[in-house]
Design an enzyme around this catalytic site. Structure first.
Site, mmCIF file in Angstrom:
data_model
loop_
_atom_site.group_PDB
_atom_site.id
_atom_site.type_symbol
_atom_site.label_atom_id
_atom_site.label_comp_id
_atom_site.label_asym_id
_atom_site.label_seq_id
_atom_site.Cartn_x
_atom_site.Cartn_y
_atom_site.Cartn_z
ATOM 1 C CB CYS A 47 -5.140 5.310 4.391
ATOM 2 S SG CYS A 47 -6.678 4.857 3.571
ATOM 3 C CB SER A 49 -5.930 3.550 0.019
ATOM 4 O OG SER A 49 -7.328 3.462 0.115
ATOM 5 C CG HIS A 53 -2.670 1.810 -4.379
ATOM 6 N ND1 HIS A 53 -3.237 1.403 -5.568
ATOM 7 C CD2 HIS A 53 -3.586 2.594 -3.777
ATOM 8 C CE1 HIS A 53 -4.447 1.933 -5.668
ATOM 9 N NE2 HIS A 53 -4.673 2.660 -4.606
ATOM 10 C CG HIS A 69 -3.855 8.853 0.810
ATOM 11 N ND1 HIS A 69 -3.330 7.602 1.032
ATOM 12 C CD2 HIS A 69 -5.166 8.767 1.098
ATOM 13 C CE1 HIS A 69 -4.299 6.790 1.415
ATOM 14 N NE2 HIS A 69 -5.419 7.470 1.480
ATOM 15 C CB CYS A 174 -8.163 9.639 3.334
ATOM 16 S SG CYS A 174 -8.591 8.147 2.393
#
Length: 373
Positions: A47, A49, A53, A69, A174
């Site tokens: 993803c 995300s 990060h 995740h 997600c």
């Protein structure tokens, strides 16, 4: 299972430091403690995300960590106090928990949870069950699915239909829920309405799909990459607009296409300028704009008169779904052929190829990379 109560040695993709490739390592995964389950990750997706990060926002003390995740797997063992799950169950982990006991979980006004990992300072936690080379490896977002096995609290896991194909439904953990729900649950798109979706990654494409499911008459997909147009139309978009093809601001372009503005807009980029453009693309008297894209890098600003005239600006986390309940519901929708997932998967890879998958996503060469673990 024979491994219950024992440390499992397995492969994982470890992020030792920011802005560096992940390293495939042998890690030790401790048995689940009270209220935790340990499960074998069958399939996981990259993803954006995770990239955000890894390359942009994770503090240096958030490393080393196992990212990931968006996954699905099979329960290997459970810790004391776990009654909802048993070995062999198919499950999807969720970064947003649903304890069902806190004030948020009991409120119909939100899908948040007092125990969720939504605080940026808590993206990695001290209670990780991972170690590598004698050093603790932190757990990302309470999930850490770039590993053959992981441990997660039972309040952040959804048990799903045994018939569900894990290599497909892993996406529901997600991006699919986030985009689809932003349209259906947060914006509350109405039949016959006009919508605009900004950003056509997996979340944006899911938002397009949500707008269609809600009965929108016109869905305008907005992206800088012309290669995204066809996929958006497959999922329900009626129009595609590339801001680079126009010599005026995109909100003016959309206003001209829609007699003043769209009824609903959904921002799925994580860029504050795009957030403002999406907001200003809405009909001044009643338009609803939803921010979905995650960023902490800049502030977003708007002129008060743009709100006073009647627009509504909203945020959406995990598409407004009560997480465990929503995931179960969305898996059923897929099995009932009411939700598209296959169209989102552009590459099937192995865990050893995780850095290749990251590069594809960084350069917009995929929608979602799904890899078997």
């Amino acid at each position: 299972m024979a491994t219950a109560g024992k440390v499992i040695k397995c492969k994982a993709a470890v992020a030792w430091e920011p802005n560096k490739p992940l390293v495939i390592e042998e890690v030790e995964v401790a048995p689940p403690q009270a209220n935790e389950i340990r499960f074998k990750v069958v399939a996981t997706a990259v993803c954006h995300s995770d990239l955000y990060h890894l390359f942009e926002s994770m503090p240096k003390d958030g490393f080393p960590a196992v990212l990931g995740h968006e996954a699905a797997g099979i329960v290997e063992s459970v810790g004391p106090g776990v009654t909802e799950f048993q070995p062999g169950d198919k499950v999807i982990p969720i970064f947003l928990s649903q304890c069902k006991e806190c004030r948020f979980c009991k409120s119909p006004k939100t899908n948040q949870c007092d125990l969720a990992w939504i605080n940026p300072e808590a993206l990695v936690g001290a209670e990780s069950r991972f170690t590598c080379k004698g050093k603790k490896v932190l757990q990302f977002a309470g999930t850490s699915t770039f590993s053959e096995y992981t441990v997660i609290n039972q309040i952040a896991v959804a048990k799903i239909d045994p018939a569900a194909p894990l290599e497909k439904v892993c996406l529901i953990g997600c991006g699919i829920c986030t985009g689809y729900g932003a349209a259906v649950n947060t914006a509350k798109v109405e039949p016959g309405s006009t919508c605009a979706v900004f950003g056509l990654g997996a979340v944006g494409l899911a938002a397009v799909m949500g707008c269609k499911a809600a009965g929108a008459k016109r869905i305008i997909a907005v992206d800088l990459n012309p290669d995204k147009a066809e996929k958006a139309k497959v999922l329900g978009a009626t129009d595609f607009v590339n801001p680079k093809d126009h010599n005026k601001p995109i909100h003016e372009v959309l206003a001209g296409m829609t007699n003043g503005g769209v009824d609903y807009s959904v921002e799925c980029v994580g860029n504050v300028e795009v957030m403002r453009s999406a907001f200003e693309s809405c009909m001044p008297a009643w338009g609803v704009s939803v921010i979905v894209g995650w960023t902490e890098l800049n502030d977003v600003a708007i002129r008060p008169t743009h709100l006073i005239s009647g627009r509504t600006w909203k945020g959406s986390l995990f598409g407004g779904f009560k997480s465990k309940d929503g995931v179960t519901k969305m898996v059923k929708a897929y099995l009932d052929k009411k939700l598209q997932l296959d169209e989102f998967i552009t590459h099937n890879m192995t865990l050893d190829q995780v850095n290749d998958a990251i590069e594809l996503m960084k350069h917009s060469k995929c929608v979602l990379d799904q890899f078997s673990v």
